[in-house]
Design a protein around this motif. Structure first.
Motif, PDB file in Angstrom:
ATOM      1  N   LEU A  36       0.757  -1.132   0.268  1.00 44.93           N
ATOM      2  CA  LEU A  36      -0.115  -0.186  -0.037  1.00 44.93           C
ATOM      3  C   LEU A  36       0.889   1.132   0.102  1.00 44.93           C
ATOM      4  O   LEU A  36       1.918   1.087   0.561  1.00 44.93           O
ATOM      5  N   ASP A  37       0.317   2.332  -0.460  1.00 37.54           N
ATOM      6  CA  ASP A  37       1.040   3.769  -0.347  1.00 37.54           C
ATOM      7  C   ASP A  37       1.188   3.900   1.017  1.00 37.54           C
ATOM      8  O   ASP A  37       2.136   4.737   1.620  1.00 37.54           O
ATOM      9  N   ARG A  38       0.127   3.900   1.693  1.00 38.88           N
ATOM     10  CA  ARG A  38       0.163   4.295   3.285  1.00 38.88           C
ATOM     11  C   ARG A  38      -0.449   3.176   4.222  1.00 38.88           C
ATOM     12  O   ARG A  38      -1.382   2.322   3.648  1.00 38.88           O
ATOM     13  N   THR A  39      -0.034   2.814   5.380  1.00 34.81           N
ATOM     14  CA  THR A  39      -0.657   1.917   6.145  1.00 34.81           C
ATOM     15  C   THR A  39      -0.462   2.231   7.660  1.00 34.81           C
ATOM     16  O   THR A  39       0.221   2.806   8.055  1.00 34.81           O
ATOM     17  N   PRO A  40      -1.643   1.749   8.255  1.00 38.66           N
ATOM     18  CA  PRO A  40      -1.585   1.845   9.548  1.00 38.66           C
ATOM     19  C   PRO A  40      -1.141   0.591  10.389  1.00 38.66           C
ATOM     20  O   PRO A  40      -0.884   0.582  11.787  1.00 38.66           O
ATOM     21  N   PHE A  41      -0.674  -0.324   9.632  1.00 41.58           N
ATOM     22  CA  PHE A  41      -0.395  -1.589  10.370  1.00 41.58           C
ATOM     23  C   PHE A  41       1.346  -1.619  10.678  1.00 41.58           C
ATOM     24  O   PHE A  41       1.880  -1.135  10.195  1.00 41.58           O
ATOM     25  N   TYR A  42       1.371  -2.260  12.014  1.00 41.79           N
ATOM     26  CA  TYR A  42       2.733  -2.188  12.377  1.00 41.79           C
ATOM     27  C   TYR A  42       3.326  -3.550  11.818  1.00 41.79           C
ATOM     28  O   TYR A  42       2.656  -4.536  12.028  1.00 41.79           O
ATOM     29  N   ALA A  43       4.464  -3.186  11.303  1.00 34.95           N
ATOM     30  CA  ALA A  43       5.125  -4.661  10.616  1.00 34.95           C
ATOM     31  C   ALA A  43       6.137  -5.182  12.009  1.00 34.95           C
ATOM     32  O   ALA A  43       6.620  -4.416  12.654  1.00 34.95           O
ATOM     33  N   GLU A  44       6.200  -6.587  11.806  1.00 36.50           N
ATOM     34  CA  GLU A  44       7.031  -7.108  12.988  1.00 36.50           C
ATOM     35  C   GLU A  44       8.309  -6.713  12.981  1.00 36.50           C
ATOM     36  O   GLU A  44       9.253  -6.908  12.048  1.00 36.50           O
ATOM     37  N   SER A  45       8.656  -6.345  14.393  1.00 36.48           N
ATOM     38  CA  SER A  45      10.366  -5.862  14.541  1.00 36.48           C
ATOM     39  C   SER A  45      10.396  -5.747  15.930  1.00 36.48           C
ATOM     40  O   SER A  45       9.388  -5.437  16.591  1.00 36.48           O
ATOM     41  N   GLY A  46      11.439  -5.579  16.347  1.00 37.85           N
ATOM     42  CA  GLY A  46      12.039  -5.446  17.651  1.00 37.85           C
ATOM     43  C   GLY A  46      11.098  -6.396  18.747  1.00 37.85           C
ATOM     44  O   GLY A  46      10.899  -6.005  19.726  1.00 37.85           O
ATOM     45  N   GLY A  47      10.882  -7.507  18.183  1.00 38.77           N
ATOM     46  CA  GLY A  47      10.248  -8.560  19.135  1.00 38.77           C
ATOM     47  C   GLY A  47       8.655  -8.453  19.224  1.00 38.77           C
ATOM     48  O   GLY A  47       8.223  -9.221  19.923  1.00 38.77           O
ATOM     49  N   GLN A  48       8.262  -7.294  18.540  1.00 36.05           N
ATOM     50  CA  GLN A  48       6.780  -7.309  18.705  1.00 36.05           C
ATOM     51  C   GLN A  48       6.156  -7.875  17.217  1.00 36.05           C
ATOM     52  O   GLN A  48       6.571  -7.406  16.373  1.00 36.05           O
ATOM     53  N   ALA A  49       5.093  -8.755  17.801  1.00 38.34           N
ATOM     54  CA  ALA A  49       4.462  -9.295  16.738  1.00 38.34           C
ATOM     55  C   ALA A  49       3.521  -8.365  15.773  1.00 38.34           C
ATOM     56  O   ALA A  49       3.124  -7.111  16.255  1.00 38.34           O
ATOM     57  N   ALA A  50       3.369  -8.587  14.371  1.00 30.98           N
ATOM     58  CA  ALA A  50       2.735  -7.713  13.361  1.00 30.98           C
ATOM     59  C   ALA A  50       1.317  -7.653  13.814  1.00 30.98           C
ATOM     60  O   ALA A  50       0.596  -8.494  14.674  1.00 30.98           O
ATOM     61  N   ASP A  51       0.719  -6.294  13.464  1.00 29.19           N
ATOM     62  CA  ASP A  51      -0.813  -6.400  13.708  1.00 29.19           C
ATOM     63  C   ASP A  51      -1.560  -7.128  13.064  1.00 29.19           C
ATOM     64  O   ASP A  51      -1.223  -7.744  11.619  1.00 29.19           O
ATOM     65  N   ALA A  52      -2.716  -7.315  13.376  1.00 25.20           N
ATOM     66  CA  ALA A  52      -3.912  -8.240  13.109  1.00 25.20           C
ATOM     67  C   ALA A  52      -5.004  -7.205  12.294  1.00 25.20           C
ATOM     68  O   ALA A  52      -4.962  -6.072  13.026  1.00 25.20           O
ATOM     69  N   GLY A  53      -5.470  -7.468  11.456  1.00 24.78           N
ATOM     70  CA  GLY A  53      -6.704  -6.743  10.914  1.00 24.78           C
ATOM     71  C   GLY A  53      -7.506  -6.865   9.818  1.00 24.78           C
ATOM     72  O   GLY A  53      -7.190  -8.075   9.424  1.00 24.78           O
ATOM     73  N   ARG A  54      -8.091  -5.987   9.170  1.00 24.89           N
ATOM     74  CA  ARG A  54      -8.612  -6.136   7.574  1.00 24.89           C
ATOM     75  C   ARG A  54      -8.413  -5.127   6.820  1.00 24.89           C
ATOM     76  O   ARG A  54      -7.983  -3.951   7.310  1.00 24.89           O
ATOM     77  N   ILE A  55      -8.345  -5.400   5.506  1.00 27.02           N
ATOM     78  CA  ILE A  55      -8.369  -4.362   4.416  1.00 27.02           C
ATOM     79  C   ILE A  55      -9.593  -4.604   3.580  1.00 27.02           C
ATOM     80  O   ILE A  55      -9.862  -5.649   2.961  1.00 27.02           O
ATOM     81  N   GLU A  56     -10.362  -3.721   3.511  1.00 27.58           N
ATOM     82  CA  GLU A  56     -11.707  -3.685   2.884  1.00 27.58           C
ATOM     83  C   GLU A  56     -11.642  -2.848   1.708  1.00 27.58           C
ATOM     84  O   GLU A  56     -10.882  -2.141   1.327  1.00 27.58           O
ATOM     85  N   PHE A  57     -12.315  -3.385   0.579  1.00 30.50           N
ATOM     86  CA  PHE A  57     -12.465  -2.626  -0.703  1.00 30.50           C
ATOM     87  C   PHE A  57     -13.929  -2.950  -1.197  1.00 30.50           C
ATOM     88  O   PHE A  57     -14.690  -3.659  -0.752  1.00 30.50           O
ATOM     89  N   ASP A  58     -14.116  -2.235  -2.264  1.00 28.62           N
ATOM     90  CA  ASP A  58     -15.539  -2.237  -2.928  1.00 28.62           C
ATOM     91  C   ASP A  58     -15.804  -3.612  -3.374  1.00 28.62           C
ATOM     92  O   ASP A  58     -15.164  -4.039  -4.446  1.00 28.62           O
TER      93      ASP A  58
END
Length: 904
Positions: free
Chosen positions: A512-534
């Motif tokens: 994506l050109d922009r994202t709110p999701f945290y990418a796995e790093s520094g021992g922290q797991a990546a975010d979970a969530g959804r991406i919706e489109f029409d």
């Protein structure tokens, strides 16, 4: 010129840069980098590999560094030659698409030959011989132009000497080494024009390589060996990577013969001389041992300083070998008291002038090193006992040779060094099958190399991601600011290749050109969530950064199908997931601070992992924690939560962060120009961290420590639940207490006492049962002795015992032997069968031994029939097997062996 001054002059020369431009000074990276092909940083260019591989865009066009390095393939040769060492420092200058051959040549020659008064090294030009890859006429011309040297002074060498690659497909290029002629006392006379394509062995000490200039210009498509590879084409940008060996230049400029005698290493040898009473230079064998001590003490200290702890594999095993070889060498020099407390502080004082962390972190470094020496001293004691048993077996068999497999077992299983095995064998009048031992060691090394080759090429192909980044710029990463964004897809990928559409149920990647999701790093797991489109929904399974600046989402299509040309997507992080992740990550910082408060400042995190509601923290520590210490850590943590400490973060330079007291994780790579420091309660907790966090410590909710355990020698792990998961854990414990109080009809406060009473009663009952069982066992012994059969004048008791384990069998065999007539030869062989296993014990009396019977031989007679092995002393031996069906045949074999000895 001391080593620190050589280091300073090198960096100053390239920071000035002259006509070729100033170089950005880059501090040494940790010896530990996240690289699947390397245990340790082994060359100055390693921290810059992402730039050379095109995985990341360098933030500067030119750089210079003095990099800590460790090379381990030649550990066994350390000290035997003066060219091999494990830890060393590599001075380097690097150009990323800026200057090329001419600049590298001119800059190197200027520094080496410039007078000391003008800031150079002042080396005699007549002793310097540039070498080039044979056929690289451009390099020859540039050397002649830059130096004024005649053509015959420039040495042409082959690919083995003067071509560089990483050993895998990727960048490579010809090299130009700068050789220093140490004079006729180090080798024969030579004509430089006739050298090549390989450097003659006779000249390796005389023509000392001090600097290697790598002209990185080729793209390699296949690398079969150092000299056999295919060049697919030219790199888009030509780069420079050079390395000047600091220790080599130091011993030349200090008038010494080798690296072991320079100012930062010889003081350790001098102290070892005092402790051992030996003198460096008096005995070639002792010299090797003293050089091993100097090298391994320094190398071990530097590895521990960067977070390595002794272990049985990987980096930990290398450190363990280095420490133990140093201790062993001191023992072979005649010094048997603890050596590291005497030697390592000497190395600290010399190296700490440059690497100040060695001084500030000394308590932790010393604790790890000294504990390993103490453990090894115990290993030596245990190994000595095992060696004595092996030596007894060899002598009893009539041989004088300790087999290679026994020597290898002592080395590989018990950590007992071959040098000591050889020494002790000689003292016992034995020799060692060194050829057999070396063969087994070679097999082991070949297996290790095969494993390493299997790991080669694990650098993922990031060219697709790199192309996306180059075409669109970095992802606008908004994980700190928001949980949702309106975004545009830049690319769809499946199995690493671009695709026009992701169909229903498919798993692929979305950029994506922009994202709110945290990418796995520094021992922290990546975010979970959804991406919706029409017309569709994507489930976010994972979020990673395959190249710096680009965030990639692994998704599963739940509804509809996603075309690459969709105009807009709505990215939404699961808010409950993020809250739990923030609680766990802040909880990790709290536990780390509590750990240091309870155990002291040397208890430092070596790794961590956190996901919503759960955290684990690894830390260097050599002993298990007491229950009181674990309780104190949990209490301090929850007091911090109750205090509602403010949580904040700010950006600063790495140097500013260190001055501020911020803690950096061992092995992590940080941007020197900008790091993020997370602070909880002011100076109570300050750590470099890029994770997401709560705003006040009370928002963590609760923190429940659930366990503390070892995760390898010198490493411990604490696990805990936070937030709702912490409350759920406590609720489960409450339910267990409620069930127990109901069963025992007791109040919660009385449970421990009631259970303790029950346990004591059970123990007492078990003791009484054991007395009864032992009495029955001994009663059976009387019957067995009375039923002994005569075999050639020997009283033989050979029986099967159902349900009996090794301890019972040994007790009964001893008892039966005592009941036999001592004046008559007596043999007892009992075979217990329990849970599909066979325990064998043989006992013979003195009269039996006098007629040639041996318990050791009798146990061995049973072994083939029960698929087992065993041995021991002539009067008592034991063994085991896995084939109960062969017990009857084993008993007959015992009888037959007695008959054979007696001639019956």
């Amino acid at each position: 010129m001391d080593t620190s001054e050589i280091r300073r002059r090198f960096l100053a020369h390239f920071e000035a840069g002259g006509a070729w431009g100033a170089h950005t000074p880059v501090p040494s990276a940790s010896l530990l980098l996240d690289d699947p092909n390397l245990l340790f940083v082994n060359a100055g260019m390693v921290p810059f590999k992402p730039f050379f591989l095109g995985q990341e865009t360098p933030p500067y066009a030119r750089a210079t560094s003095v990099q800590k390095c460790v090379r381990t393939p030649d550990i066994e040769d350390v000290g035997k030659t003066t060219r091999h060492g494990t830890f060393f420092e590599m001075c380097g200058n690097f150009s990323f698409g800026d200057y090329f051959k001419q600049g590298a040549i001119e800059l190197a020659w200027e520094l080496l030959t410039k007078s000391v008064a003008d800031g150079g090294f002042g080396l005699d030009e007549s002793r310097l011989y540039p070498s080039v890859l044979a056929g690289d006429d451009e390099a020859v011309e540039l050397w002649m132009k830059a130096t004024g040297l005649p053509r015959h002074r420039i040495v042409g060498l082959g690919r083995k000497e003067n071509y560089w690659s990483m050993g895998i497909p990727g960048p490579g290029g010809p090299c130009s080494e700068i050789l220093y002629d140490r004079g006729p006392e180090f080798g024969p006379e030579f004509d430089p024009a006739t050298l090549g394509p390989d450097m003659p062995v006779a000249l390796e000490d005389r023509l000392l390589e001090i600097w290697n200039l790598v002209f990185m210009q080729d793209e390699l498509s296949a690398v079969r060996s150092k000299e056999d590879f295919d060049i697919a084409g030219s790199l888009p940008k030509k780069n420079i990577d050079t390395g000047m060996g600091l220790e080599r230049v130091a011993f030349l400029m200090q008038g010494k013969n080798n690296m072991y005698e320079i100012d930062v290493m010889y003081p350790v040898i001098a102290r070892a001389e005092e402790l051992s009473g030996r003198r460096y230079g008096a005995d070639p064998v002792d010299d090797v041992r003293l050089r091993v001590v100097a090298d391994h003490v320094r190398s071990s200290m530097m590895l521990i300083g960067d977070g390595v702890t002794p272990g049985n594999d990987g980096r930990g095993y290398v450190l363990r070998r280095l420490l133990r070889r140093a201790v062993r060498s001191m023992r072979l020099l005649g010094y048997e008291d603890p050596a590291l407390p005497e030697l390592m502080p000497i190395s600290r004082d010399k190296m700490g002038e440059t690497y100040t962390d060695l001084v500030t972190d000394w308590d932790r470094i010393a604790r790890v090193a000294f504990a390993e020496e103490e453990a090894f001293r115990k290993t030596l004691q245990a190994g000595t006992q095992i060696f004595d048993l092996a030596a007894t077996d060899v002598k009893s068999s009539g041989s004088t040779v300790l087999t290679g497999d026994k020597a290898f077992a002592l080395h590989d299983t018990y950590g007992f060094p071959i040098d000591l095995t050889l020494e002790m064998a000689a003292e016992a009048g034995l020799t060692v099958d060194e050829e057999g031992f070396r063969g087994l060691m070679t097999e082991q090394r070949q297996r290790a190399k095969a494993d390493a080759r299997a790991k080669k090429g694990q650098h993922a192909d990031t060219s697709v991601y790199r192309g996306i980044l180059d075409a669109n710029g970095p992802t606008e990463w908004l994980a700190y600011e928001t949980l949702s964004t309106e975004s545009k897809p830049l690319a769809l990928l499946r199995e690493g290749a671009p695709v026009p559409v992701l169909g229903s149920g498919e798993v692929g990647e979305v950029v994506l050109d922009r994202t709110p999701f945290y990418a796995e790093s520094g021992g922290q797991a990546a975010d979970a969530g959804r991406i919706e489109f029409d017309g569709g929904v994507l489930e976010v399974l994972d979020v990673q950064r395959p190249v710096r600046g680009l965030v990639v989402h692994q998704v599963r299509v739940l509804e509809g199908e996603l075309p690459a040309d969709v105009s807009q997507l709505h990215a939404q992080v699961d808010p409950e997931w993020r809250l739990g992740a923030r609680q766990a990550h802040s909880g990790t910082h709290v536990v780390h601070a509590a750990l240091r408060e309870v155990l002291g400042p040397t208890a430092l995190q070596s790794g961590s992992y956190n996901r919503p509601g759960y955290l684990r923290l690894d830390f260097g520590w050599t002993t298990s924690l007491t229950s009181a210490q674990v309780k104190d850590i949990e209490t301090v943590s929850n007091e911090a939560l109750r205090a509602d400490l403010p949580v904040g973060w700010q950006y600063m330079t790495l140097a500013e962060a260190k001055d501020w007291g911020a803690i950096a994780l061992f092995g992590e790579t940080y941007d020197n120009s900008q790091v993020r420091v997370v602070e909880i309660g002011g100076p109570w907790s300050r750590e470099l961290c890029g994770g997401t966090h709560v705003e006040h410590s009370s928002q963590i909710g609760t923190l429940v420590v659930t366990g503390e355990a070892s995760v390898g020698s010198g490493n411990r792990r604490i696990e805990a639940f936070t937030g709702v998961e912490g409350f759920k854990y406590l609720a489960r414990e409450r339910d267990v207490v409620a069930q127990l109080t109901g069963m025992l009809k007791a109040q919660p406060d009385d449970l421990v006492g009631r259970v303790s009473d029950m346990v004591e009663k059970l123990k007492s009952t078990e003791k009484e049962l054991e007395k009864v069982r032992l009495a029955q066992l001994l009663a059976a012994g009387g019957l067995m002795a009375a039923g002994a059969r005569d075999v050639g004048g020997v009283a033989v008791v050979a029986q099967r015992l159902e349900g009996a384990g090794g301890g019972d069998v040994r007790t009964l065999a001893t008892d039966v032997r005592a009941r036999l007539d001592a004046a008559r030869p007596g043999v007892v062989v009992l075979l217990g069968v329990n849970d599909g296993k066979v325990a064998v014990v043989a006992a013979v009396n003195d009269a039996a031994r006098k007629v040639g019977l041996s318990a050791n031989d009798l146990v061995r007679a049973t072994a083939p029939h029960v698929d087992g092995k065993g041995g021991g002393k002539p009067d008592m031996a034991q063994g085991g097997g896995t084939n109960p069906a062969g017990v009857d045949a084993a008993i007959e074999a015992v009888v037959a062996d007695v008959a054979r000895v007696r001639g019956a």
